[in-house]
Design an enzyme around this catalytic site. Structure first.
Site, mmCIF file in Angstrom:
data_model
loop_
_atom_site.group_PDB
_atom_site.id
_atom_site.type_symbol
_atom_site.label_atom_id
_atom_site.label_comp_id
_atom_site.label_asym_id
_atom_site.label_seq_id
_atom_site.Cartn_x
_atom_site.Cartn_y
_atom_site.Cartn_z
ATOM 1 N N LYS A 11 14.947 -20.781 -9.230
ATOM 2 C CA LYS A 11 15.042 -20.072 -8.385
ATOM 3 C C LYS A 11 13.829 -20.010 -7.737
ATOM 4 C CE LYS A 11 19.064 -17.553 -10.368
ATOM 5 N NZ LYS A 11 19.467 -16.204 -10.770
ATOM 6 N N TYR A 51 27.155 -17.358 -4.067
ATOM 7 C CA TYR A 51 27.772 -15.610 -4.844
ATOM 8 C C TYR A 51 28.442 -15.085 -5.138
ATOM 9 C CZ TYR A 51 23.052 -16.989 -7.562
ATOM 10 O OH TYR A 51 21.808 -17.688 -9.288
ATOM 11 N N HIS A 117 19.100 -20.746 -12.535
ATOM 12 C CA HIS A 117 20.916 -20.571 -12.046
ATOM 13 C C HIS A 117 21.037 -21.865 -13.520
ATOM 14 C CE1 HIS A 117 24.831 -20.258 -11.197
ATOM 15 N NE2 HIS A 117 25.375 -21.604 -10.434
ATOM 16 N N GLU A 128 30.371 -26.194 -7.403
ATOM 17 C CA GLU A 128 28.838 -26.086 -6.997
ATOM 18 C C GLU A 128 28.426 -27.223 -6.593
ATOM 19 O OE1 GLU A 128 28.295 -21.619 -9.828
ATOM 20 O OE2 GLU A 128 27.279 -23.205 -10.558
#
Ligand code: RTP
Ligand code: MG
Length: 142
Positions: A11, A51, A117, A128
């Site tokens: 991140k 998200y 993540h 994803e």
């Protein structure tokens, strides 16, 4: 145990701290291999889509704001039991509750700026991975 793939994101906080290498080293020491990787600076709409499962949650705005605040490294990790193993070495979502020696305990500051993540199940991992990578961009070990 089966060989699995999982989507990992380093991140913006961890990229800004220049600890990409330290974090990848944790993955490798845990037996996970990087089989795809690229830097990205997510747009508002990409972060909202990625998200989407959290869109009704009170922290959604902060989450999207944080994830678009700077560049990230998106990666596919492969290995035995990769989804659970990755989440184990990431540590708890809130770094204050993360076990000593986990990535979030060692590199994260807050529940928003929590360094990494990782996908949470086989279905979300597949979804994803497909969100960020085409099949040709994934290079499994031979
Ligand atoms: P991630 O999806 O990023 O791997 O994290 P996670 O599974 O451990 O946590 P999840 O429940 O999926 O939440 C996604 C991200 O939203 C932020 N969050 N903030 N303020 C809060 O209560 C709260 N809860 C979650 C975190 O940054 C978390 O990583
Ligand atoms: Mg999650």
């Amino acid at each position: 145990m089966a060989v699995e793939r999982t989507l990992s994101i380093i991140k913006p906080d961890a990229v800004a701290k220049n600890v990409i290498g330290d974090i990848i080293s944790r993955f490798e020491k845990a037996g996970l291999c990087v089989i795809a990787a690229r830097m990205a600076h997510l747009s508002q709409s990409e972060a909202e889509q990625f998200y989407a499962v959290h869109r009704e949650r009170p922290f959604f705005g902060e989450l999207v704001g944080f994830m678009t605040s700077g560049p990230v490294l998106v990666q596919v990790l492969e290995g035995e039991d990769a989804i659970a193993r990755n989440r184990e070495i990431m540590g708890a979502t809130n770094p204050k509750e993360a076990a000593p020696g986990t990535i979030r305990a060692d590199f994260a500051e807050t529940i928003d700026a929590n360094a990494v993540h990782g996908s949470d199940a086989p279905e979300t991992a597949a979804q994803e991975i497909g969100f960020f990578f085409s099949d040709e961009q994934i290079c499994p070990r031979g």
